[in-house]
Design a protein around this motif. Structure first.
Motif, PDB file in Angstrom:
ATOM      1  N   ARG A 124      -7.902  13.875  -9.017  1.00 14.32           N
ATOM      2  CA  ARG A 124      -6.890  15.433  -9.307  1.00 14.32           C
ATOM      3  C   ARG A 124      -6.366  15.451  -8.524  1.00 14.32           C
ATOM      4  O   ARG A 124      -4.541  15.700  -9.054  1.00 14.32           O
ATOM      5  CB  ARG A 124      -7.982  17.037  -9.700  1.00 14.32           C
ATOM      6  N   GLU A 125      -6.440  15.178  -6.976  1.00 10.50           N
ATOM      7  CA  GLU A 125      -5.435  15.107  -6.062  1.00 10.50           C
ATOM      8  C   GLU A 125      -3.957  14.461  -6.424  1.00 10.50           C
ATOM      9  O   GLU A 125      -2.373  14.672  -6.629  1.00 10.50           O
ATOM     10  CB  GLU A 125      -5.567  14.943  -4.855  1.00 10.50           C
ATOM     11  N   LEU A 126      -4.623  12.894  -6.973  1.00 10.47           N
ATOM     12  CA  LEU A 126      -3.691  11.956  -7.113  1.00 10.47           C
ATOM     13  C   LEU A 126      -2.814  12.234  -8.697  1.00 10.47           C
ATOM     14  O   LEU A 126      -1.662  11.828  -8.536  1.00 10.47           O
ATOM     15  CB  LEU A 126      -4.470  10.888  -7.788  1.00 10.47           C
ATOM     16  N   ARG A 127      -3.469  13.073  -9.749  1.00  6.09           N
ATOM     17  CA  ARG A 127      -2.994  13.285 -10.797  1.00  6.09           C
ATOM     18  C   ARG A 127      -1.642  14.504 -11.124  1.00  6.09           C
ATOM     19  O   ARG A 127      -0.546  14.807 -10.791  1.00  6.09           O
ATOM     20  CB  ARG A 127      -3.785  14.013 -11.623  1.00  6.09           C
ATOM     21  N   GLU A 128      -2.079  15.663  -9.632  1.00  2.00           N
ATOM     22  CA  GLU A 128      -1.405  16.373  -9.730  1.00  2.00           C
ATOM     23  C   GLU A 128       0.154  16.018  -7.817  1.00  2.00           C
ATOM     24  O   GLU A 128       1.193  16.372  -8.802  1.00  2.00           O
ATOM     25  CB  GLU A 128      -2.093  17.578  -8.742  1.00  2.00           C
ATOM     26  N   GLU A 129      -0.487  15.566  -7.619  1.00  2.20           N
ATOM     27  CA  GLU A 129       0.447  15.026  -6.669  1.00  2.20           C
ATOM     28  C   GLU A 129       1.537  13.770  -6.794  1.00  2.20           C
ATOM     29  O   GLU A 129       2.727  13.495  -6.753  1.00  2.20           O
ATOM     30  CB  GLU A 129      -0.040  14.487  -5.188  1.00  2.20           C
ATOM     31  N   LEU A 130       1.253  12.513  -7.643  1.00  2.00           N
ATOM     32  CA  LEU A 130       1.190  11.303  -8.102  1.00  2.00           C
ATOM     33  C   LEU A 130       1.712  11.070 -10.011  1.00  2.00           C
ATOM     34  O   LEU A 130       2.711  10.285 -10.267  1.00  2.00           O
ATOM     35  CB  LEU A 130       0.741  10.141  -7.793  1.00  2.00           C
ATOM     36  N   GLY A 131       1.074  11.641 -10.667  1.00  2.00           N
ATOM     37  CA  GLY A 131       1.259  11.335 -11.871  1.00  2.00           C
ATOM     38  C   GLY A 131       0.729  10.367 -12.231  1.00  2.00           C
ATOM     39  O   GLY A 131       0.693   9.549 -13.534  1.00  2.00           O
ATOM     40  N   ILE A 139       0.828  -1.458   0.265  1.00  2.00           N
ATOM     41  CA  ILE A 139       0.481   0.017   0.026  1.00  2.00           C
ATOM     42  C   ILE A 139       1.086   1.095  -0.294  1.00  2.00           C
ATOM     43  O   ILE A 139       1.706   1.450   0.634  1.00  2.00           O
ATOM     44  CB  ILE A 139      -0.906  -0.004   1.279  1.00  2.00           C
ATOM     45  N   LEU A 140       0.633   2.539  -0.704  1.00  2.00           N
ATOM     46  CA  LEU A 140       1.141   3.277  -0.790  1.00  2.00           C
ATOM     47  C   LEU A 140       1.290   4.588   0.230  1.00  2.00           C
ATOM     48  O   LEU A 140      -0.331   4.659   0.321  1.00  2.00           O
ATOM     49  CB  LEU A 140       0.793   3.661  -2.358  1.00  2.00           C
ATOM     50  N   LEU A 141       2.073   4.983   1.058  1.00  2.00           N
ATOM     51  CA  LEU A 141       1.523   6.418   1.864  1.00  2.00           C
ATOM     52  C   LEU A 141       2.805   7.869   1.762  1.00  2.00           C
ATOM     53  O   LEU A 141       3.913   7.177   0.617  1.00  2.00           O
ATOM     54  CB  LEU A 141       2.616   5.785   2.903  1.00  2.00           C
ATOM     55  N   ALA A 142       2.566   8.986   1.422  1.00  2.00           N
ATOM     56  CA  ALA A 142       3.638   9.655   1.309  1.00  2.00           C
ATOM     57  C   ALA A 142       3.480  10.490   2.631  1.00  2.00           C
ATOM     58  O   ALA A 142       2.949  10.386   3.266  1.00  2.00           O
ATOM     59  CB  ALA A 142       2.284  10.185   0.168  1.00  2.00           C
ATOM     60  N   ARG A 143       4.708  11.310   2.533  1.00  2.00           N
ATOM     61  CA  ARG A 143       5.284  11.066   3.782  1.00  2.00           C
ATOM     62  C   ARG A 143       4.974  13.167   3.471  1.00  2.00           C
ATOM     63  O   ARG A 143       5.036  13.565   2.414  1.00  2.00           O
ATOM     64  CB  ARG A 143       6.951  11.310   4.043  1.00  2.00           C
ATOM     65  N   PHE A 176      -5.853   1.843 -11.380  1.00  2.00           N
ATOM     66  CA  PHE A 176      -4.982   3.117 -11.529  1.00  2.00           C
ATOM     67  C   PHE A 176      -3.819   3.113 -12.714  1.00  2.00           C
ATOM     68  O   PHE A 176      -3.299   2.532 -12.971  1.00  2.00           O
ATOM     69  CB  PHE A 176      -4.301   4.346 -10.253  1.00  2.00           C
ATOM     70  N   GLU A 177      -4.060   4.536 -13.479  1.00  2.00           N
ATOM     71  CA  GLU A 177      -2.649   4.606 -15.050  1.00  2.00           C
ATOM     72  C   GLU A 177      -1.750   5.347 -14.576  1.00  2.00           C
ATOM     73  O   GLU A 177      -1.653   6.536 -13.752  1.00  2.00           O
ATOM     74  CB  GLU A 177      -4.063   5.109 -15.816  1.00  2.00           C
ATOM     75  N   GLY A 178      -0.464   4.498 -14.699  1.00  2.00           N
ATOM     76  CA  GLY A 178       0.856   5.839 -14.400  1.00  2.00           C
ATOM     77  C   GLY A 178       1.658   5.143 -13.486  1.00  2.00           C
ATOM     78  O   GLY A 178       1.089   3.837 -12.884  1.00  2.00           O
ATOM     79  N   THR A 179       2.784   5.463 -13.206  1.00  2.00           N
ATOM     80  CA  THR A 179       3.365   5.209 -11.730  1.00  2.00           C
ATOM     81  C   THR A 179       3.590   6.338 -11.599  1.00  2.00           C
ATOM     82  O   THR A 179       4.359   7.040 -11.310  1.00  2.00           O
ATOM     83  CB  THR A 179       4.984   4.956 -12.644  1.00  2.00           C
ATOM     84  N   ALA A 180       3.649   6.413 -10.319  1.00  2.00           N
ATOM     85  CA  ALA A 180       2.901   6.318  -9.067  1.00  2.00           C
ATOM     86  C   ALA A 180       4.774   7.704  -8.312  1.00  2.00           C
ATOM     87  O   ALA A 180       5.518   6.540  -8.070  1.00  2.00           O
ATOM     88  CB  ALA A 180       2.718   6.656  -7.816  1.00  2.00           C
ATOM     89  N   ARG A 181       5.362   8.579  -9.143  1.00  2.00           N
ATOM     90  CA  ARG A 181       5.912   9.756  -8.766  1.00  2.00           C
ATOM     91  C   ARG A 181       5.671  10.840  -7.428  1.00  2.00           C
ATOM     92  O   ARG A 181       4.382  11.305  -7.425  1.00  2.00           O
ATOM     93  CB  ARG A 181       6.301  10.172  -9.557  1.00  2.00           C
ATOM     94  N   GLY A 182       6.541  11.432  -7.172  1.00  2.00           N
ATOM     95  CA  GLY A 182       6.395  12.110  -5.789  1.00  2.00           C
ATOM     96  C   GLY A 182       6.588  13.589  -6.146  1.00  2.00           C
ATOM     97  O   GLY A 182       7.730  14.089  -6.124  1.00  2.00           O
ATOM     98  N   LEU A 183       5.757  13.812  -7.121  1.00  2.00           N
ATOM     99  CA  LEU A 183       5.494  15.563  -8.052  1.00  2.00           C
ATOM    100  C   LEU A 183       5.910  16.375  -7.482  1.00  2.00           C
ATOM    101  O   LEU A 183       6.173  17.088  -7.646  1.00  2.00           O
ATOM    102  CB  LEU A 183       4.455  15.499  -8.989  1.00  2.00           C
ATOM    103  N   GLU A 184       5.674  16.428  -6.161  1.00  2.00           N
ATOM    104  CA  GLU A 184       5.570  17.711  -5.177  1.00  2.00           C
ATOM    105  C   GLU A 184       7.158  17.368  -4.476  1.00  2.00           C
ATOM    106  O   GLU A 184       7.160  18.126  -2.623  1.00  2.00           O
ATOM    107  CB  GLU A 184       4.014  17.565  -4.004  1.00  2.00           C
TER     108      GLU A 184
END
Length: 309
Positions: free
Chosen positions: A49-56, A15-19, A87-95
């Motif tokens: 929207r949030e996941l697109r902006e934060e994780l791509g 499961i994905l967590l963000a700091r 979900f589509e794409g690879t999660a990355r820390g865009l912020e």
């Protein structure tokens, strides 16, 4: 403030967590990714929207998991959490936020904001807490317990307040063997010494809870829970570091005919003040799990509605 968050899993089930980044409230804590719902947005539109902006990433179908009302100094939030199936794409820390893919069993080891603790419990612990009726016929009681376990009960409180201590010890050992075979947790009501001796969990009565100054010492990994009815008892349970509580009565019950039920609105209001996982108690049935989750509950607890007929 209305906030949304997602439970995202990778191919290994992690499961994905963000700091949370520096300069934000609770900086350094880990959380389920998401953000605020803006005016005019639905919860799912905001989440996408949030996941697109934060994780791509772009999300696919999502299912409600739990809605957590939580009070913080200076603000109140409602955190709506969804399980995202695709979900589509690879999660990355865009912020520039750190990310971690955590196995479900490791989630509790991450420091998190208070609102996220009930989410971890919703993902990893049972949504029903079965409280046994007073045992009067040992073979019949154990037969019903076997039926409950076969039907999926995985968190059980053995409540036998009228039973002699020696008889209770025998019954508890029999129940323990059955629960271990099914991977179920067994907690003993009101008997800390016996619970410690047998390696069981412990469920405290509200009077016992309020008389304590420290969490009871049990075998490693065994939970301590309590019965709560108001904000003071909930606060005491949190101070002692208990694992979960039951709160009620939410509805009127035959066993407490003179006690006024609190209702779901008050249940949610009391839930705001602590970060404990909370089961709704009082007139509950399995079908009420979804209602409890909408009001910040872990699920439901009860005797009549959960014990096999």
């Amino acid at each position: 403030m209305h906030v949304v968050a997602a439970v995202l899993r990778d191919a290994r089930g992690r499961i994905l967590l963000a700091r949370r980044t520096a300069g934000r409230d609770l900086a350094g804590a880990w959380e389920f990714p998401g953000g605020k719902v803006e005016p005019g947005e639905t919860a799912l539109q905001a989440l996408d929207r949030e996941l697109r902006e934060e994780l791509g990433i772009r999300i696919g179908p999502a299912r409600p998991l739990v809605s957590v009302p939580q009070a913080y100094p200076g603000k109140r939030i409602v955190l709506d959490v969804y399980e995202v199936d695709q979900f589509e794409g690879t999660a990355r820390g865009l912020e520039r936020q750190a990310l971690a893919w955590a196995p479900a069993e490791k989630l509790a080891s991450y420091p998190m904001p208070p609102a996220d603790r009930p989410v971890v419990a919703a993902l990893t612990a049972a949504d029903r807490y079965l409280i046994t009726p007073e045992p009067t016929d040992r073979p019949g009681f154990l037969s019903k317990l076997d039926k409950a376990l076969a039907a999926g009960a995985r968190r059980i409180q053995l409540r036998a307040r009228a039973m002699a201590a020696a008889d209770l010890a025998i019954l508890a050992r029999d129940a323990q063997i059955r629960c271990r075979a099914k991977g179920a947790q067994l907690l003993l009501n009101g008997e800390p010494g016996l619970a410690a001796d047998l390696g069981l969990g412990l469920h405290l009565r509200s009077a016992q809870l309020m008389a304590l100054s420290a969490r009871p010492v049990l075998a490693e990994g065994q939970p301590v829970a309590a019965s709560c009815h108001d904000a003071d008892e909930l606060a005491q349970a949190e101070r002692l570091g208990l694992d979960f509580v039951v709160l009620g009565p939410v509805r009127a019950t035959e066993s407490h005919p003179g006690v006024a039920p609190m209702g779901w609105e008050k249940f949610a209001a009391l839930r705001e003040g602590v970060s404990l996982p909370i089961y709704a108690l009082g007139g509950m049935k399995p079908a009420d799990v979804a209602v409890a989750r909408r009001h910040g509950g872990q699920g439901v607890a009860g005797v009549r509605g959960l014990w096999p007929k």
